[in-house]
Design an enzyme around this catalytic site. Structure first.
Site, PDB file in Angstrom:
ATOM      1  N   HIS A 153      39.227  33.041  52.794  1.00 39.84           N
ATOM      2  CA  HIS A 153      38.793  34.438  52.930  1.00 39.84           C
ATOM      3  C   HIS A 153      37.287  34.633  52.819  1.00 39.84           C
ATOM      4  O   HIS A 153      36.808  35.749  52.925  1.00 39.84           O
ATOM      5  CB  HIS A 153      39.493  35.314  51.879  1.00 39.84           C
ATOM      6  CG  HIS A 153      38.936  35.129  50.496  1.00 39.84           C
ATOM      7  ND1 HIS A 153      39.293  34.082  49.691  1.00 39.84           N
ATOM      8  CD2 HIS A 153      38.034  35.851  49.790  1.00 39.84           C
ATOM      9  CE1 HIS A 153      38.650  34.163  48.546  1.00 39.84           C
ATOM     10  NE2 HIS A 153      37.863  35.225  48.571  1.00 39.84           N
TER      11      HIS A 153
HETATM   12  C1  UD1 Z   1      36.244  40.296  47.387  1.00 38.81           C
HETATM   13  C2  UD1 Z   1      35.082  39.665  46.615  1.00 38.81           C
HETATM   14  C3  UD1 Z   1      35.227  38.159  46.620  1.00 38.81           C
HETATM   15  C4  UD1 Z   1      36.590  37.722  46.144  1.00 38.81           C
HETATM   16  C5  UD1 Z   1      37.651  38.430  46.961  1.00 38.81           C
HETATM   17  C6  UD1 Z   1      39.038  38.055  46.511  1.00 38.81           C
HETATM   18  C7  UD1 Z   1      32.933  40.870  46.717  1.00 38.81           C
HETATM   19  C8  UD1 Z   1      31.579  40.840  47.300  1.00 38.81           C
HETATM   20  N1  UD1 Z   1      33.809  39.982  47.233  1.00 38.81           N
HETATM   21  O1  UD1 Z   1      36.135  39.871  48.741  1.00 38.81           O
HETATM   22  O2  UD1 Z   1      34.245  37.605  45.766  1.00 38.81           O
HETATM   23  O3  UD1 Z   1      36.715  36.331  46.272  1.00 38.81           O
HETATM   24  O4  UD1 Z   1      37.460  39.849  46.833  1.00 38.81           O
HETATM   25  O5  UD1 Z   1      40.001  38.651  47.305  1.00 38.81           O
HETATM   26  O6  UD1 Z   1      33.193  41.635  45.824  1.00 38.81           O
HETATM   27  N2  UD1 Z   1      41.153  44.922  52.144  1.00 38.81           N
HETATM   28  C9  UD1 Z   1      42.423  45.402  52.276  1.00 38.81           C
HETATM   29  N3  UD1 Z   1      43.133  45.686  51.145  1.00 38.81           N
HETATM   30  C10 UD1 Z   1      42.618  45.498  49.898  1.00 38.81           C
HETATM   31  C11 UD1 Z   1      41.314  45.022  49.779  1.00 38.81           C
HETATM   32  C12 UD1 Z   1      40.587  44.731  50.896  1.00 38.81           C
HETATM   33  O7  UD1 Z   1      42.923  45.563  53.378  1.00 38.81           O
HETATM   34  O8  UD1 Z   1      43.326  45.786  48.911  1.00 38.81           O
HETATM   35  C13 UD1 Z   1      40.393  44.576  53.372  1.00 38.81           C
HETATM   36  C14 UD1 Z   1      39.485  45.679  53.819  1.00 38.81           C
HETATM   37  O9  UD1 Z   1      39.478  45.682  55.189  1.00 38.81           O
HETATM   38  C15 UD1 Z   1      38.118  45.247  53.333  1.00 38.81           C
HETATM   39  C16 UD1 Z   1      38.235  43.730  53.403  1.00 38.81           C
HETATM   40  O10 UD1 Z   1      39.591  43.440  53.102  1.00 38.81           O
HETATM   41  O11 UD1 Z   1      37.098  45.763  54.109  1.00 38.81           O
HETATM   42  C17 UD1 Z   1      37.341  43.017  52.436  1.00 38.81           C
HETATM   43  O12 UD1 Z   1      37.532  43.522  51.103  1.00 38.81           O
HETATM   44  P1  UD1 Z   1      36.309  43.468  50.051  1.00 38.81           P
HETATM   45  O13 UD1 Z   1      36.762  43.953  48.733  1.00 38.81           O
HETATM   46  O14 UD1 Z   1      35.123  44.125  50.667  1.00 38.81           O
HETATM   47  O15 UD1 Z   1      35.962  41.945  49.995  1.00 38.81           O
HETATM   48  P2  UD1 Z   1      36.899  40.645  49.904  1.00 38.81           P
HETATM   49  O16 UD1 Z   1      36.704  39.852  51.132  1.00 38.81           O
HETATM   50  O17 UD1 Z   1      38.285  40.988  49.490  1.00 38.81           O
END
Ligand code: UD1
Length: 372
Positions: free
Chosen positions: A207
């Site tokens: 991821h």
């Molecule tokens: C975040 C953390 C990362 C961690 C990861 C674990 C930061 C900078 N990154 O990355 O360090 O390893 O979490 O999972 O804080 N989304 C959903 N549902 C959710 C959450 C996210 O659909 O419940 C999707 C959304 O489209 C979002 C994307 O995932 O834009 C990324 O989510 P985000 O929290 O921005 O970063 P992660 O890649 O999850």
């Protein structure tokens, strides 16, 4: 009595905070804990499942921040967390790990002169293109108490000029959750549900933005994984970020070409523990999974160019193999050809990864309070 706001935001935070809150509830004469969930992760499988599996109490405060750009998400957490701190006036705010919620809440407290404790302090990949590395560096600069998982983290902090009295080596609190939940995870039927009970298989997670946001990079990694799946099933619980990336048409055809790469929904804590603990091999770009496989002696290949957790390579079962398909393939072959019952090489669990880190964190909070 210390009033502590324990912050969780994203998936890798829950298994770090659960044992700390549990220990605070057990030591109720010394601690009054509250749980604040920023809502950075919000899907049932990214959040609720972990509360349930880990026995985390319902959050006292839910900020509901959700997804957004780094700036938007960080700012939204700060804006919604500040009034909570002003209202609750805690003695400490405890943040864990390196996600955007970690930095946002630490920064709010630094400006309000409220003390911050950072659990998992001092880890460094030395790769500033990773958003997490920026979060780690800045959180450690403003936190009052830096609770580290391993001696390399202490050395990193000293090299950055952090005064000795702010640093405390406590061990790895994720391993508290791991050891506590191992028995319960045996009830999970995930291996049977996937038809893998008693069979060799690999578990995969992917991821990191650097691996999944660029279709060319992701395509190259998928080619290597497709090759590995000629030899054994590769089970791939897909993170929402990666699910979006895989909708690219060029990548869908590569997935079809892989003989046994099994895409499934993200798993909860217990099912995932059951899955990787029985795997012949784990492939990952996660930070925490490098540590969890080391604690259990499961061979792990890290699909990144660096790691902020070098102790998992020096003592544990981890090898950092990068994202070049040939390198991934040859490392996977070497791991799969190694004797089944032996670890890949003499592997040790690092010192203080013993399931008792939460209590050391609480002791450090008390001591630091008394010293200041
Ligand atoms: C975040 C953390 C990362 C961690 C990861 C674990 C930061 C900078 N990154 O990355 O360090 O390893 O979490 O999972 O804080 N989304 C959903 N549902 C959710 C959450 C996210 O659909 O419940 C999707 C959304 O489209 C979002 C994307 O995932 O834009 C990324 O989510 P985000 O929290 O921005 O970063 P992660 O890649 O999850």
């Amino acid at each position: 009595m210390l009033k502590v706001l324990n912050v969780v935001g994203a998936r890798p935070n829950f298994m770090k905070v659960a044992p700390i809150v549990e220990a605070m509830r057990r030591r109720a004469g010394e601690f009054a804990p509250m749980v604040v969930h920023t809502g950075q992760h919000y899907d049932a499988q990214m959040s609720d499942a972990f509360f349930r599996d880990l026995g985390l109490p319902e959050p006292d405060v839910y900020l509901g921040v959700g997804s957004g750009s780094h700036a938007a998400q960080t700012a939204a957490v700060m804006q919604s967390f500040e009034p909570v701190v002003l209202r609750e006036r805690p003695d400490w705010v405890l943040v864990v790990g390196d996600v955007n919620s970690t930095l946002a809440c630490a920064l709010v407290c630094a400006k309000l002169l409220v003390k911050v404790a950072h659990v998992e302090a001092g880890l460094r990949s030395r790769d500033r293109t990773m958003p997490e590395e920026i979060n780690r560096l800045l959180t450690d600069q403003v936190a009052d108490l830096l609770l580290t998982p391993s001696a390399d983290a202490d050395r990193n902090l000293r090299a950055e000029g952090i005064p000795e009295e702010r640093i405390r080596l406590v061990g790895n609190v994720m391993i508290d959750s791991l050891f506590k939940q191992l028995g319960r995870a045996e009830q999970s039927t995930v291996r049977e549900d996937l038809g893998l009970a008693g069979r060799d298989y690999a578990a995969l997670t992917l991821h990191r933005p650097s691996n999944v946001d660029d279709p060319t990079t992701l395509g190259r990694i998928l080619d290597a994984l497709g090759q590995i799946s000629r030899r054994l099933p590769v089970v791939f619980p897909v993170h929402p970020r990666t699910r979006k990336a895989l909708s690219e048409p060029g990548l869908a055809s590569r997935l079809r070409d892989a003989p046994d790469l099994r895409l499934i929904e993200p798993l909860g804590y217990l099912d995932f523990l059951r899955l990787y603990s029985g795997a012949r091999l784990v492939l990952t770009d996660s930070g925490g999974i490098q540590e969890e496989t080391t604690a259990l002696g499961v061979p792990c290949l890290t699909l990144r160019e660096n790691t902020e957790r070098p102790v998992t390579v020096e003592l544990g079962t981890n090898a950092v193999v990068g994202t070049d398909p040939e390198r991934i393939l040859s490392a996977a072959r070497a791991a799969l050809d190694a004797p089944r019952d032996g670890r890949p090489r003499p592997a040790r669990v690092p010192p203080l990864w013993d399931g008792r880190t939460a209590d050391r964190i609480l002791d450090a909070l008390v001591e630091r309070t008394n010293a200041s």
